[in-house]
Design an enzyme around this catalytic site. Structure first.
Site, PDB file in Angstrom:
ATOM      1  N   ASP A 331     -55.248  10.443  23.725  1.00 28.59           N
ATOM      2  CA  ASP A 331     -54.633  11.537  24.419  1.00 28.59           C
ATOM      3  C   ASP A 331     -55.752  11.840  25.521  1.00 28.59           C
ATOM      4  OD1 ASP A 331     -53.345  14.104  24.892  1.00 28.59           O
ATOM      5  OD2 ASP A 331     -54.898  14.896  24.067  1.00 28.59           O
ATOM      6  N   ASP A 524     -56.237  15.358  19.546  1.00 28.52           N
ATOM      7  CA  ASP A 524     -56.800  16.495  19.221  1.00 28.52           C
ATOM      8  C   ASP A 524     -55.837  17.605  19.122  1.00 28.52           C
ATOM      9  OD1 ASP A 524     -56.527  17.303  21.923  1.00 28.52           O
ATOM     10  OD2 ASP A 524     -58.057  18.679  21.891  1.00 28.52           O
ATOM     11  N   ASP A 528     -50.172  15.891  19.411  1.00 29.86           N
ATOM     12  CA  ASP A 528     -50.755  14.682  18.879  1.00 29.86           C
ATOM     13  C   ASP A 528     -50.360  14.120  17.226  1.00 29.86           C
ATOM     14  OD1 ASP A 528     -51.674  14.121  21.382  1.00 29.86           O
ATOM     15  OD2 ASP A 528     -53.421  15.206  21.030  1.00 29.86           O
TER      16      ASP A 528
END
Length: 638
Positions: A331, A524, A528
């Site tokens: 991410d 995080d 996600d």
């Protein structure tokens, strides 16, 4: 009955027999009641603590299959039944062998269960994120109602600092909304009449009214919950190495035990009791006491070492999968980047430009303003008060500073102000670098620019380089726009970028990558969570949301991306130690089987059931020592 309860029952009842076994050679002391007491204690253990093993072994037998429970059941059952026979025929008993096997195996299961229990439910925390109530218009008035009373087409008012209750579309008002926890977009977005809003995101600056379009299970947050549930349930339990080997090992041991009895009784001519002792010794020496400890002890040491390093490894499945990972997907926001906007460039008279912007933005809670104020504080710029402050809708703010009209805002200000060709060219360059540009000016003339961006963490480039040196492919998967994502990827060295991905699509993208690769995902945010649980290995940043942390199989507490490489090295080392433990546990037992079967009887060397029990305990001790040494081994990080 819980595993922990069964373990404590087995341990408490086994201890007297252990003490007696240790002290008897030196003091000739025996338990009060002698063999009868041992029979009673072992019988309780077999009835309560060993029952699940016996049930599992019988179930496997009915399906023409064998597992480690089969060997546990046969070994302890044979030792128990033979000891009853031996007690009534005046021969040596070894009830304690049956009791110790059950106790040691249950200890291993208790350690594994403790690791599973330490991971709390991500699903419950996801649901806690949604707003608990909302200001809903009923009978011409806005009243606060519980979330479950909100229905489609309700008009809902949201004030600054409040969570948006459900998904919908704005019908009146304009505001800045922080959608990062759902979309992954690092910068807050401006929403106005006609724009859609997402439930559970945070309203920041303005008050607006929106019409509810999706409520209950239809909201994006509810869909994310569903995705996490689906991803978690889709993970087939990884069959342990011990179970794979047991398909061969268990039948072989039982066949060897039967052949041992037949050879000694039928072909050599020994009596039943002596022949049975050899057969029982074979089963006891092969009992998987060490095998039961091989995995959990290595896991406990490996995960304990990881915890000291700020790396939390949640279960053994992760360790096995790490060995096959060939692609790392990241991410962007909060993972590769710091997760908040920062000033990167100041064009013009740096002190003057920053001073004007900071004085105008003083007191604002907008993230861009906070970035400017943070930079002003860093440079120790005095924030004197301003006069005639005024917000210019959709453009920025203006006020009188030192008797001159000053302004700060976005490029819409160019409708009312002029800018030099040099500044205009620089602004375009900064925008191409995916930076948000704030214009600062006086007297309707732009005098400088401030570029703001969610910048990469200082360690990100090194972390990516380390992983690539392992031969791993790196991919960025983000909800941010392509230009921003590509700029960050180029800066840190990411191989491939997949941008503008909605939360519901992240898991699908991971699935697509998994067709050709074994994937570890690093993230995080709430958005996600589905990807973390879908990936073969989920790695969550410790500074992220509780949801991401719960969904990940590995958690990096220090929020340092370099720990991804360390986590991979530690996981591989721990799994390697588990395999080493299992190897030695099997080898130890396999080497002991010929001795127990009486192969060296002609040389005067035999292995009685009692000695086989001691050998079994030594096998367990060697596995524990091997696991402890894992804490001292050097990790091959880059």
């Amino acid at each position: 009955m819980k595993i922990t309860t069964r373990f404590w029952i087995s341990l408490i009842l086994s201890l007297p027999m252990l003490i007696a076994m240790i002290v008897m050679p030196f003091t000739h002391w025996m338990l009060p009641g002698g063999e009868v007491t041992m029979l009673i204690l072992t019988s309780v253990i077999m009835l309560i603590s060993a029952r699940p093993f016996l049930s599992s072994a019988w179930s496997s037998f009915q399906k023409h299959h064998s597992n480690m429970d089969t060997l546990i059941a046969v070994g302890t059952g044979t030792a128990y039944v033979y000891s009853i026979y031996a007690m009534f025929t005046g021969k040596a008993v070894f009830f304690e062998s049956a009791a110790f096997v059950i106790t040691f195996v249950l200890l291993g299961q208790v350690l594994e269960e403790r690791m599973r229990d330490n991971a709390s439910s991500a699903i419950e925390k996801l649901m806690d994120l949604q707003a608990k109530d909302a200001e809903v218009k009923r009978d011409g008035k806005f009243i606060r109602l519980p979330l479950n009373k909100v229905v489609t087409n309700d008009l809902i008012r949201v004030r600054p600092g409040q969570k948006i209750a459900v998904d919908g579309k704005i019908v009146d008002g304009t505001s800045t909304i922080d959608e990062s926890m759902v979309t992954g977009e690092s910068m807050p977005v401006t929403r106005q009449t006609g724009d859609e809003v997402i439930g559970s995101t945070m309203n920041m600056t303005g008050t607006f009214v929106f019409r509810a379009e999706k409520v209950g299970d239809q909201t994006m947050l509810a869909q994310i919950v569903t995705l996490v549930k689906k991803a978690q349930s889709s993970h087939a339990p990884i069959q342990k190495l011990t179970d794979r080997v047991s398909d061969i090992f268990v039948p072989v041991v039982l066949i060897v035990a039967i052949l041992t009895f037949l050879i000694w009784y039928v072909f050599i001519g020994h009596d039943v009791s002596h022949s049975l002792i050899f057969a029982v010794s074979v089963v006891v020496i092969a009992c998987p006491c060490a095998l039961g400890l091989a995995t959990p002890t290595a896991l406990m040491v490996g995960t304990g070492r990881g915890a000291k390093m700020g790396i939390l490894i949640k279960n053994g499945e992760v360790l096995e999968k790490v060995n096959d990972v060939d692609t790392i997907v990241f991410d962007k926001t909060g993972t590769i980047t710091v997760g908040r906007p920062e000033v990167t460039d100041i064009v013009g008279d740096e002190k003057q430009v920053l001073s004007l912007a900071a004085r105008l933005e003083a007191g604002s809670e907008h993230p861009l303003a906070l970035a400017i104020l943070a930079e002003a504080k860093k440079q120790q710029i005095d924030l004197a008060s301003v006069k005639d402050f005024q917000a210019v809708s959709g453009k920025g703010v203006q006020a009188t500073i030192d008797n001159q009209r000053a302004f700060v805002g976005n490029n819409r200000l160019l409708d009312d102000a002029s800018i030099t060709d040099e500044l205009k060219l620089r602004m375009k360059q900064l925008q191409k670098e995916a930076k948000t540009v704030v214009l600062v000016g006086q007297k309707k003339q732009v005098i400088g620019l401030i570029a703001i961006q969610d910048t990469p963490k200082e360690t990100s480039a090194k972390a990516i380089a380390d992983l690539k040196s392992r031969g791993l492919k790196t991919i960025m998967l983000t909800g941010d726009n392509k230009q921003v994502a590509q700029a960050i990827a180029d800066e840190v060295g990411i191989d491939e970028v997949i941008a503008e991905v909605l939360p519901a699509e992240k898991a699908d993208k991971i699935h697509a990558i998994q067709k050709d690769s074994t994937v570890a995902f690093v993230g995080d945010g709430i958005n996600d969570a589905p990807a973390l649980t879908t990936a073969d290995v989920g790695i969550a940043m410790g500074s992220g949301t509780d949801i991401a942390i719960d969904a990940g199989g590995i958690v990096l507490v220090k929020n340092d991306l370099r720990d991804v490489d360390t986590a991979l090295a530690l996981s591989k080392k721990t799994f390697g130690r588990i395999k080493l433990n299992l190897f030695w546990a099997f080898v130890y037992n396999v080497l002991g089987i010929p001795v127990a079967a009486g192969v060296f009887y002609g040389l005067g060397f035999i292995l009685s059931p009692e000695i086989a029990g001691v050998a079994m305990a030594l096998s367990s001790l060697s596995v524990v020592i091997s696991s402890v040494l894992l804490g001292k081994t050097r990790l091959a990080t880059n």
